[in-house]
Design an enzyme around this catalytic site. Structure first.
Site, PDB file in Angstrom:
ATOM      1  N   GLY A 122       0.887  -1.249   0.063  1.00 47.65           N
ATOM      2  CA  GLY A 122       0.039   0.171   0.038  1.00 47.65           C
ATOM      3  C   GLY A 122       0.766   1.437   0.018  1.00 47.65           C
ATOM      4  O   GLY A 122       0.607   2.231   0.587  1.00 47.65           O
TER       5      GLY A 122
ATOM      6  N   GLY B 150      -0.309   5.089  -1.023  1.00 48.88           N
ATOM      7  CA  GLY B 150      -1.249   5.511  -0.272  1.00 48.88           C
ATOM      8  C   GLY B 150      -0.616   6.883   0.676  1.00 48.88           C
ATOM      9  O   GLY B 150       0.665   7.209   0.351  1.00 48.88           O
ATOM     10  N   GLN B 151      -1.724   7.548   1.422  1.00 42.26           N
ATOM     11  CA  GLN B 151      -1.156   8.535   2.033  1.00 42.26           C
ATOM     12  C   GLN B 151      -0.010   8.290   3.067  1.00 42.26           C
ATOM     13  O   GLN B 151       1.213   9.156   2.907  1.00 42.26           O
ATOM     14  CB  GLN B 151      -2.207   9.243   2.895  1.00 42.26           C
ATOM     15  CG  GLN B 151      -1.994  10.797   3.479  1.00 42.26           C
ATOM     16  CD  GLN B 151      -3.371  11.234   4.048  1.00 42.26           C
ATOM     17  OE1 GLN B 151      -4.080  10.399   4.746  1.00 42.26           O
ATOM     18  NE2 GLN B 151      -3.215  12.526   4.100  1.00 42.26           N
TER      19      GLN B 151
ATOM     20  N   ASP C 126       2.156  -1.734  -4.462  1.00 45.51           N
ATOM     21  CA  ASP C 126       0.801  -0.961  -4.483  1.00 45.51           C
ATOM     22  C   ASP C 126      -0.090  -1.603  -5.628  1.00 45.51           C
ATOM     23  O   ASP C 126       0.261  -2.343  -6.661  1.00 45.51           O
ATOM     24  CB  ASP C 126       0.926   0.326  -4.742  1.00 45.51           C
ATOM     25  CG  ASP C 126      -0.439   1.112  -4.283  1.00 45.51           C
ATOM     26  OD1 ASP C 126      -0.524   1.587  -3.119  1.00 45.51           O
ATOM     27  OD2 ASP C 126      -1.356   1.270  -4.925  1.00 45.51           O
TER      28      ASP C 126
ATOM     29  N   ARG D 218      -1.878  -0.319  -7.444  1.00 45.07           N
ATOM     30  CA  ARG D 218      -2.094   0.573  -8.772  1.00 45.07           C
ATOM     31  C   ARG D 218      -0.681   0.583  -9.484  1.00 45.07           C
ATOM     32  O   ARG D 218       0.338   1.038  -8.680  1.00 45.07           O
ATOM     33  CB  ARG D 218      -2.599   2.092  -8.213  1.00 45.07           C
ATOM     34  CG  ARG D 218      -3.954   2.038  -7.803  1.00 45.07           C
ATOM     35  CD  ARG D 218      -4.244   3.417  -7.601  1.00 45.07           C
ATOM     36  NE  ARG D 218      -3.547   3.972  -6.416  1.00 45.07           N
ATOM     37  CZ  ARG D 218      -2.625   4.844  -6.451  1.00 45.07           C
ATOM     38  NH1 ARG D 218      -2.315   5.313  -7.695  1.00 45.07           N
ATOM     39  NH2 ARG D 218      -1.942   5.396  -5.373  1.00 45.07           N
TER      40      ARG D 218
ATOM     41  N   ASP E  87      -1.481  -6.941  -5.077  1.00 41.44           N
ATOM     42  CA  ASP E  87      -2.760  -7.118  -4.512  1.00 41.44           C
ATOM     43  C   ASP E  87      -2.745  -7.647  -3.441  1.00 41.44           C
ATOM     44  O   ASP E  87      -2.468  -8.910  -3.233  1.00 41.44           O
ATOM     45  CB  ASP E  87      -3.799  -7.563  -5.716  1.00 41.44           C
ATOM     46  CG  ASP E  87      -5.176  -7.589  -5.136  1.00 41.44           C
ATOM     47  OD1 ASP E  87      -5.376  -7.322  -3.879  1.00 41.44           O
ATOM     48  OD2 ASP E  87      -5.967  -8.053  -5.769  1.00 41.44           O
TER      49      ASP E  87
ATOM     50  N   TYR F 111     -14.810   0.132   8.551  1.00 44.39           N
ATOM     51  CA  TYR F 111     -13.300   0.456   8.871  1.00 44.39           C
ATOM     52  C   TYR F 111     -12.968   0.290  10.137  1.00 44.39           C
ATOM     53  O   TYR F 111     -11.779  -0.630  10.443  1.00 44.39           O
ATOM     54  CB  TYR F 111     -13.178   1.981   8.330  1.00 44.39           C
ATOM     55  CG  TYR F 111     -11.746   2.421   8.525  1.00 44.39           C
ATOM     56  CD1 TYR F 111     -10.471   1.802   8.037  1.00 44.39           C
ATOM     57  CD2 TYR F 111     -11.501   3.644   9.205  1.00 44.39           C
ATOM     58  CE1 TYR F 111      -9.383   2.328   8.240  1.00 44.39           C
ATOM     59  CE2 TYR F 111     -10.222   4.128   9.486  1.00 44.39           C
ATOM     60  CZ  TYR F 111      -9.247   3.629   8.954  1.00 44.39           C
ATOM     61  OH  TYR F 111      -7.754   3.951   9.102  1.00 44.39           O
TER      62      TYR F 111
ATOM     63  N   LYS G  43     -10.619  -2.841  11.418  1.00 45.84           N
ATOM     64  CA  LYS G  43      -9.144  -2.467  12.383  1.00 45.84           C
ATOM     65  C   LYS G  43      -8.925  -3.196  13.725  1.00 45.84           C
ATOM     66  O   LYS G  43      -7.834  -3.398  14.255  1.00 45.84           O
ATOM     67  CB  LYS G  43      -8.955  -0.928  12.216  1.00 45.84           C
ATOM     68  CG  LYS G  43      -8.617  -0.277  10.953  1.00 45.84           C
ATOM     69  CD  LYS G  43      -7.376  -0.781  10.209  1.00 45.84           C
ATOM     70  CE  LYS G  43      -6.862  -0.325   9.097  1.00 45.84           C
ATOM     71  NZ  LYS G  43      -5.709  -0.431   8.610  1.00 45.84           N
TER      72      LYS G  43
END
Length: 328
Positions: free
Chosen positions: A8, A11-12, A34, A36, A51, A140, A144
């Site tokens: 990931g 991401g941010q 990632d 993408r 993935d 979410y 978590k």
């Protein structure tokens, strides 16, 4: 030399974590992955598309790269998770299980990114302690909270070195928001520099725990470097830095951009999610067990955010001033 694999990475959090890890361990010793493939252009250096819901692919990547630590960041965030709850369950929990199984097979440590959304509105939301009831009301948050317990299980049952943090809302000038309730605190800076105005989807008095990304990245690295004998709490540690409302943030931005104006048009979905989250959490356990200390408050963070966005010429002028929507 230690090696790290980041899942990931586009991401941010991942975008800035990869940079920090490569500065510490060397570019070739940090593999960014990632879902993408286009994230490769942003991240540079060693990159592979991956993935996290494909268990065989995750195992193959870990087996091939042999990382000391897997930083698992891939997840659907709060707002997106409510729009697509089944996908959030599959990505957030199924992906984590795949990572843990690969780490168990290849003897890697695992960093798990949890969140203050793992708590719920059934507890007092001011100064929430490390050990508190977790009854989240979003998919979410549910994934978590369950993820924290699964990480504990893999440590107790298989001795996998699992560690994690409950991140507050995160603010970054590098990566775009990723579908979270606290995204307003990133969007507002972009809009303030580009247009001088922003329409906020939360009430003016909505207080939430927040953190500037450099602190979040440093916390993840410091936790994974901490002496394991000191860690009573592994999955996951509360960390905090600052608490503010949209009104307070708007006032701080106006110190740098005097003509900035904030309007409010409340999005019922985002507001309901925000109202279920802690207004402030107690991070004394992280401070005691591995020396956590934030470096940024709202004033220091705001000054840097405005300066960086100004420097790059308000690099995101095309980002819309989002109008709140309720998913069908």
């Amino acid at each position: 030399m230690k090696r790290a694999l980041v899942i990931g990475a586009g991401g941010q959090v991942g975008t800035e974590l990869v940079v920090a890890l490569r500065a510490r361990y060397g570019q070739e010793n940090v593999l960014a992955t990632d879902l993408r493939p286009d994230a490769a252009a942003t991240l540079g250096g060693p990159f592979e598309p991956l993935d996290c819901t494909d268990g065989e692919a995750v195992l193959a990547a870990v087996r091939r790269f042999r990382p000391h630590t897997v930083f698992h960041l891939a997840a659907l965030l709060s707002v997106t998770g409510e729009e697509r709850p089944r996908l959030a369950y599959r990505v957030n929990l199924g992906g984590l299980l795949n990572v843990l199984e690969a780490a168990r097979a290849e003897d890697s440590a695992v960093f798990f990114a949890s969140t203050i959304a793992s708590f719920g509105p059934s507890i007092p939301l001011d100064l929430v302690p490390q050990d508190a009831a977790q009854r989240p009301t979003t998919m979410y948050g549910i994934t978590k909270a369950a993820g924290e317990m699964i990480c504990d299980y893999y440590h107790l049952r298989y001795r996998v070195d699992t560690r994690g943090l409950r991140f507050p809302g995160l603010i970054s000038h590098v990566a775009e928001p990723g579908g979270g309730t606290t995204d307003y605190a990133v969007e507002v800076f972009q809009a303030a520099v580009a247009r001088g105005a922003y329409t906020c989807p939360l009430r003016a008095d909505t207080q939430l725990d927040m953190m500037y990304m450099p602190d979040a990245v440093r916390a993840a690295i410091e936790l994974m470097q901490a002496d394991p004998s000191r860690l009573t709490h592994r999955n996951a540690c509360n960390i905090a830095a600052m608490q503010f409302t949209p009104r307070m943030l708007a006032a701080e931005i106006a110190r740098h951009l005097p003509h900035f104006r904030m309007e409010y048009r409340v999005d019922p979905l985002r507001q309901a999610i925000a109202d279920s989250w802690p207004r402030r959490i107690d991070d004394s356990v992280a401070r005691e067990e591995w020396g956590w200390r934030p470096e940024y408050d709202i004033a220091a963070m705001t000054a840097e955010m405005v300066a960086h966005l100004r420097q790059r010429g308000s690099a995101s002028p095309g980002i819309p001033n989002r109008r709140p929507t309720v998913p069908r």
